[in-house]
Design an enzyme around this catalytic site. Structure first.
Site, mmCIF file in Angstrom:
data_model
loop_
_atom_site.group_PDB
_atom_site.id
_atom_site.type_symbol
_atom_site.label_atom_id
_atom_site.label_comp_id
_atom_site.label_asym_id
_atom_site.label_seq_id
_atom_site.Cartn_x
_atom_site.Cartn_y
_atom_site.Cartn_z
ATOM 1 N N ASP A 269 0.758 -1.252 0.064
ATOM 2 C CA ASP A 269 -0.032 0.032 0.035
ATOM 3 C C ASP A 269 0.727 1.428 -0.114
ATOM 4 O O ASP A 269 0.319 2.486 -0.002
ATOM 5 C CB ASP A 269 -0.960 0.003 1.065
ATOM 6 C CG ASP A 269 -1.990 -1.043 1.303
ATOM 7 O OD1 ASP A 269 -2.041 -1.696 0.218
ATOM 8 O OD2 ASP A 269 -2.695 -1.341 2.264
ATOM 9 N N MET A 312 -5.752 -2.482 -4.083
ATOM 10 C CA MET A 312 -5.649 -2.379 -2.382
ATOM 11 C C MET A 312 -5.216 -0.710 -1.993
ATOM 12 O O MET A 312 -4.919 0.159 -2.752
ATOM 13 C CB MET A 312 -4.222 -3.109 -2.287
ATOM 14 C CG MET A 312 -4.152 -4.495 -2.823
ATOM 15 S SD MET A 312 -4.154 -4.930 -4.138
ATOM 16 C CE MET A 312 -2.286 -4.585 -4.820
ATOM 17 N N ARG A 314 -5.546 -0.049 2.161
ATOM 18 C CA ARG A 314 -6.172 -0.269 3.349
ATOM 19 C C ARG A 314 -6.459 1.198 4.134
ATOM 20 O O ARG A 314 -7.623 1.462 4.545
ATOM 21 C CB ARG A 314 -5.645 -1.006 4.467
ATOM 22 C CG ARG A 314 -6.183 -1.087 5.830
ATOM 23 C CD ARG A 314 -5.535 -2.226 6.538
ATOM 24 N NE ARG A 314 -5.630 -3.505 6.098
ATOM 25 C CZ ARG A 314 -6.592 -4.521 6.392
ATOM 26 N NH1 ARG A 314 -7.374 -3.873 7.227
ATOM 27 N NH2 ARG A 314 -6.744 -5.646 5.759
ATOM 28 N N GLU A 368 -9.560 -0.047 -1.254
ATOM 29 C CA GLU A 368 -10.156 -0.942 -0.458
ATOM 30 C C GLU A 368 -10.644 -0.376 0.875
ATOM 31 O O GLU A 368 -11.663 -0.748 1.299
ATOM 32 C CB GLU A 368 -9.307 -2.345 -0.203
ATOM 33 C CG GLU A 368 -8.145 -2.034 0.593
ATOM 34 C CD GLU A 368 -7.471 -3.087 0.969
ATOM 35 O OE1 GLU A 368 -8.053 -4.223 1.044
ATOM 36 O OE2 GLU A 368 -6.240 -3.221 1.001
ATOM 37 N N TYR A 425 -5.498 -10.204 -6.037
ATOM 38 C CA TYR A 425 -4.604 -11.388 -5.927
ATOM 39 C C TYR A 425 -3.915 -11.616 -7.067
ATOM 40 O O TYR A 425 -2.778 -12.205 -7.107
ATOM 41 C CB TYR A 425 -5.520 -12.769 -5.527
ATOM 42 C CG TYR A 425 -6.151 -12.570 -4.214
ATOM 43 C CD1 TYR A 425 -5.479 -12.789 -3.087
ATOM 44 C CD2 TYR A 425 -7.341 -12.348 -3.924
ATOM 45 C CE1 TYR A 425 -5.612 -12.740 -1.696
ATOM 46 C CE2 TYR A 425 -8.013 -12.294 -2.813
ATOM 47 C CZ TYR A 425 -7.045 -12.688 -1.586
ATOM 48 O OH TYR A 425 -7.643 -12.670 -0.549
ATOM 49 N N ARG A 428 -0.958 -8.960 -6.420
ATOM 50 C CA ARG A 428 -0.085 -9.559 -5.239
ATOM 51 C C ARG A 428 0.839 -10.730 -5.719
ATOM 52 O O ARG A 428 1.977 -10.840 -5.110
ATOM 53 C CB ARG A 428 -0.756 -9.988 -4.230
ATOM 54 C CG ARG A 428 -1.671 -8.838 -3.581
ATOM 55 C CD ARG A 428 -2.399 -9.288 -2.179
ATOM 56 N NE ARG A 428 -2.271 -10.707 -1.925
ATOM 57 C CZ ARG A 428 -2.456 -11.195 -0.631
ATOM 58 N NH1 ARG A 428 -2.699 -10.413 0.354
ATOM 59 N NH2 ARG A 428 -2.364 -12.533 -0.300
#
Length: 492
Positions: A269, A312, A314, A368, A425, A428
């Site tokens: 992130d 992504m 957070r 997200e 995914y 990542r």
């Protein structure tokens, strides 16, 4: 070992008239006081976390220029009789052409480079790099590497470069890989790592050593480190992992073990406030373009197409923001730092309807963590955490998709075509790109240089484009344990 810190802008100075020493045993207070530094220069203008004094030289002793060094611990703090040895790099042909092979003891890196005329010089970190003296003989080193937490592009490159750095630069042959995260210290077998074993792992995604969340038991881990005769520990992971690394360092110091603990921060992130960038970020932004492009093609090919791409992020929306800026196909970007609302004038629904009338389609990118407080009001929030201690987030992508669909089909009576893509995914799991491969190499080699020089309880990263050693017990205060809400204008 008396280190003298002087300003490169002031030339020669008379000997310092005062020395300020901070007791290294009170690390908890150091961490808690981290956010008070800017307001406490007059109380503690110059200090060290080691038992050695760090002095600041000023032309006028009555003037407090607010120089602060956030130093990292050293093995000699609790093992004062530890011998040092000449760095083997001075005999390396690879370094023969370099005029200055080693980092000077007084070299530090400023945390803030944008200052005003009368402002304090501020917080500084010890510069990373090879030192003239090392505190480990190459043949005595038994190192280990562990990866914890979620996947991120570049993990394998960091593993590879730690192994190659230890072996090629310092002649270390005994390197262990801890399988499966922290619990691998006490519940799984280790593997032997050599340059040949890790030769091409940087071409793969994931982690060669396997990973897991949680499983941290400080006593068991340090018992295992002690039983196996490990004296260098390299820990790759995010904020939860680095909190664990800090506890490992504290237990090692408590037992008086000659063990250097080095952390390599991992967060895709890019939300570590003190460093310029985290590894894997560039790769993530690049790969996110494929998802955005796919969404754009889909919505452009139908009537009233609405594409939503969840990325992504957070607590910080850097991936979403950079991917949006790079793409040029995104109409709206939602990030945690900027609240939004759906209904009413200026709301998201109004914006979507205007874009559909103008262009016939719209692409929305959402981090997200965007709008989580809004989601909690309209959905049944579950206050749960994963094994790493991170709060589980509600799915903003699915929530947006459903709310937009309900608004336009039921209230506005408009036919729309929704396309929702979550490439999390896929992003990542890919190998790191060229830029991240180079960056991972620098991180890994900085960690190796620091551990060999006897530093411990530190993490590494670039601060204003210069790699530095940062006290590892600061890490939880720079990431999601206290979500930082980074200000973009302060970083770029």
């Amino acid at each position: 070992m008396d280190l003298s810190i002087s300003s490169p802008f002031r030339g020669a100075f008379p000997a310092p008239t005062s020395t300020f020493i901070l007791n290294p045993k009170s690390r908890c207070s150091h961490s808690l006081n981290f956010f008070k530094h800017q307001n406490s220069y007059s109380k503690n203008p110059f200090f060290s976390r080691q038992k050695i004094p760090i002095r600041a030289q000023v032309s006028d002793p009555a003037v407090d220029d607010g120089f602060v060094i956030d130093d990292v611990p050293h093995l000699t703090d609790f093992l004062p009789d530890l011998p040092s040895y000449p760095n083997p790099l001075q005999n390396s042909q690879a370094y023969a052409i370099v005029k200055q092979t080693f980092v000077r003891p007084e070299d530090v890196v400023a945390q803030k480079i944008v200052v005003q005329k009368d402002s304090s010089r501020g917080v500084h970190f010890r510069r990373a790099g090879p030192r003239e003296k090392v505190y480990f003989k190459s043949e005595e080193v038994r190192a280990c590497i562990v990866t914890c937490g979620g996947l991120c592009p570049g993990i394998n490159t960091v593993i590879r470069e730690i192994v190659c750095g230890l072996n090629y630069m310092y002649g270390v042959d005994d390197i262990l890989g801890i399988q499966g995260g922290y619990r691998g210290f006490y519940s799984k077998n280790t593997s032997t790592l050599t340059p040949k074993v890790v030769n091409d792992i940087h071409k793969r995604g994931g982690t060669f050593l396997l990973t897991s969340r949680g499983g941290h038991d400080t006593q068991k881990i340090v018992d295992n480190i002690q039983d196996r005769g490990i004296n260098q520990v390299y820990i790759i992971g995010g904020d939860g992992t680095q909190r664990g690394a800090s506890r490992i360092y504290e237990e090692v110091e408590k037992r008086g073990l000659k063990v250097a603990v080095a952390g390599i921060p991992k967060t895709i992130d890019n939300d570590i406030a003190v460093i310029d960038k985290s590894f894997g970020f560039d790769t993530a932004v690049e790969e996110a373009q494929r998802a955005i492009n796919a969404a754009h093609v889909e919505v452009e090919s139908v009537e009233n197409g609405i594409g939503i791409v969840k990325l992504m992020g957070r607590y910080s929306g850097f991936i979403a923001m950079f991917a949006t800026l790079a793409s040029r196909d995104v109409d709206c970007c939602l990030i945690p730092e900027s609240p939004f609302y759906l209904e009413g004038k200026g709301g998201l629904f109004e914006f979507i309807e205007e874009r559909l009338k103008e262009n016939g389609h719209i692409v929305i990118v959402a981090a997200e963590g965007a709008g989580q407080e809004y989601l909690a009001q309209s959905m049944q929030g579950i206050d749960e955490k994963d094994a790493s201690g991170n709060r589980l987030l509600l799915d903003v992508g699915l929530w947006l998709t459903q709310n937009i669909k309900d608004h336009f089909t039921k209230e506005r009576k408009m036919a729309i075509n929704m396309k929702y893509i979550d490439p999390t995914y896929m992003i990542r799991a890919i190998p790191s790109n060229a830029s991240d491969n180079i960056y991972c190499t620098l991180l890994a080699q900085s960690a190796v240089h620091g551990a060999m020089a006897g530093y411990t309880g530190f993490t590494v990263g670039p601060v204003n484009s210069r790699h530095a050693y940062i006290p590892i017990f600061f890490f939880p205060y720079l990431t999601s344990i206290n979500p930082p809400k980074l200000k973009i204008i302060e970083r770029y």
